[in-house]
Design an enzyme around this catalytic site. Structure first.
Site: not given
Ligand SMILES: *Cc1c(COP(=O)(O)O)cnc(C)c1O
Length: 465
Positions: A80, A132-133, A223, A266, A390, A457
């Site tokens: 943990y 970004f969303t 980011d 990613k 998008r 979306f």
């Molecule tokens: C995917 C993404 C996020 C969010 O990350 P999640 O792992 O999907 O929660 C934030 N910023 C960018 C640029 C992304 O491509």
């Protein structure tokens, strides 16, 4: 892994790995796909994966892990507190990114939530190089307002600026004069800007931004979800970086910022995970306290020990020149085929996918009938290739007026998972998009029949007009 010598650079981008296990996929008939897309309300997010042949919905969490990462999964220390794997992750983050403190989170948005909660006060403004969303939503939920400071070229699909992720400093300056530096808790800088089509920011622009924000006492949060792809573009396109390794460039980018959020799903080559990294000790303490509320203890943040181990190894693999050259090379291979056939895409070709320009692909459709949503459904119907919208659906509604945001870019993203598909798959994707392009005049638009409140979306439903 040694960097390729320059004399080898003219060779094809072929993958620096070989396949040792395969996953069989389902082939479907057109009639089956017609039934499936109707059932999914013409939203590719609502399709079942078993009904998809080549899945280019997203590059998020869809990478193939290496044998070493899988071996690492077996070494999960599922304690943990204080798991060994956390310290491996911390070491990798310090070594390759250079940030001092790291907190694991279940994925990128977990880190965005914590960061927004500790830094944003109601009434604040958060400038960024395009929204970004999930990032913008967390800023808004914390009472902030996003302000777009990306250069105008980023909003023009045809403009071939090599660094469309750059910040327009005059836009930032205008925002500071309007609201005052005190109401800007940080500038959020994304590397390889997703919503612009995977477009990089240059090192020169980062440095200029750093100098400018330091004058005003405003920190920069990075980011860094796609930092490796961005670093590769700097190596290829920016003067003075050709002989630097991608790893060196990544470290330099990070050094110009004060902290970062990252979706490790990613570039970092894992199926789940994220991090919040920060240099300031006080902020780290706040964040590591808050993470206990939303994610889990600060040494696991919603992840299993094995997931952190896979991430630590994935980070190491993701910064290798050979890896990133093949990754972006595959995306460029697909993009160049589209360009040669005269299919309208975002230029230059981005780092993680090829973005079809639905405005020029389907010029007879108004934005109000969702051209990109429609096009994604048509490509799926043609071949079982899954992509995503998008455009106006992803852009959602304005925070105060509730009206639709109407983005300049109306795109369909063909996102390439890392280390998953072959060149022959890319050929099929191209053939399918080309056949939809041939029949484009027959395509009619969609109407929205269900709209969820947040990030519409993902779950909105549509019907043919
Ligand atoms: C995917 C993404 C996020 C969010 O990350 P999640 O792992 O999907 O929660 C934030 N910023 C960018 C640029 C992304 O491509």
């Amino acid at each position: 892994m040694a960097q390729l010598g320059n004399s080898d650079r003219h060779r094809s981008w072929a993958e620096p790995y070989k396949i040792k296990m395969v996953e069989l996929v389902h082939m479907t008939t057109r009639a089956e796909r017609e039934a499936a897309i109707r059932k999914a309300g013409f939203n590719t997010f609502l399709l079942k994966s078993k009904d998809v042949y080549i899945d280019l919905l997203t590059d998020s969490g869809t990478s193939a892990m290496s044998d070493r990462q899988w071996a690492g999964m077996m070494m999960g220390d599922e304690a943990y507190a204080g798991s060994e794997n956390f310290y491996h992750l911390e070491k990798a983050v310090r070594k390759y990114y250079g940030y001092k403190y790291v907190i694991p989170t279940h994925q990128g948005r977990g880190a965005e939530n914590i960061l927004s909660k500790i830094l944003i006060k109601p009434g604040d403004f958060i400038p960024g190089n395009m929204y970004f969303t999930t990032t913008r939503l967390h800023q808004e939920l914390a009472g902030g307002t996003f302000a777009d400071i990306v250069i105008d070229e980023a909003h023009d699909a045809e403009n071939e600026h090599p660094f469309k992720g750059n910040v327009d400093l005059s836009k930032l300056e205008a925002l500071i004069s309007k609201v005052g530096a005190k109401r800007i808790p940080y500038v959020c800088i994304a590397t390889a800007v997703n919503m612009a089509g995977g477009q990089p920011i240059s090192m020169a622009n980062m440095k200029a931004l750093r100098a400018f924000t330091q004058k005003h006492g405003i920190p920069i949060i990075h980011d860094m979800t796609r930092v490796a792809e961005n670093a590769y573009f700097i190596q290829q396109r920016e003067k003075g970086y050709r002989s630097k390794s991608v790893a060196e460039i990544i470290k330099e980018i990070c050094s110009l910022t004060d902290g970062a959020t990252m979706s490790a799903k990613k570039d970092a080559l894992v199926n789940i995970g994220g991090i919040l990294a920060i240099n300031n000790k006080k902020l780290y303490e706040k964040a590591s306290n808050l993470v206990v509320v939303y994610e889990g203890l600060h040494t696991y943040g919603g992840l299993a020990g094995r997931d952190m181990e896979a991430m630590a190894i994935g980070i190491t693999e993701s910064v290798q020149d050979d890896h990133i050259r093949a990754r972006v090379g595959q995306v460029e291979y697909l993009g160049n085929k589209m360009l040669e056939a005269g299919i309208p895409i975002v230029k230059p070709i981005g780092g993680h996918g090829v973005f079809l320009d639905a405005k020029r692909f389907l010029p007879h459709l108004q934005q109000s009938v969702f051209p990109a949503q429609t096009l994604a459904a048509e490509v799926y119907l043609d071949s079982g290739v899954r992509s995503m919208e998008r455009g106006i659906v992803s852009a959602g509604r304005q925070k105060d007026t509730g009206k639709d945001n109407k983005p300049e870019l109306e795109l369909v993203r063909l996102t390439i998972p890392r280390r998953v598909y072959t060149q022959a798959h890319m050929d099929v994707v191209f053939e399918s998009v080309a056949s939809v392009y041939e029949d484009r005049k027959k395509v009619r638009g969609l109407k929205m029949t269900y709209e969820p409140k947040y990030l519409r979306f993902f779950q909105a439903r549509f019907a043919r007009i």
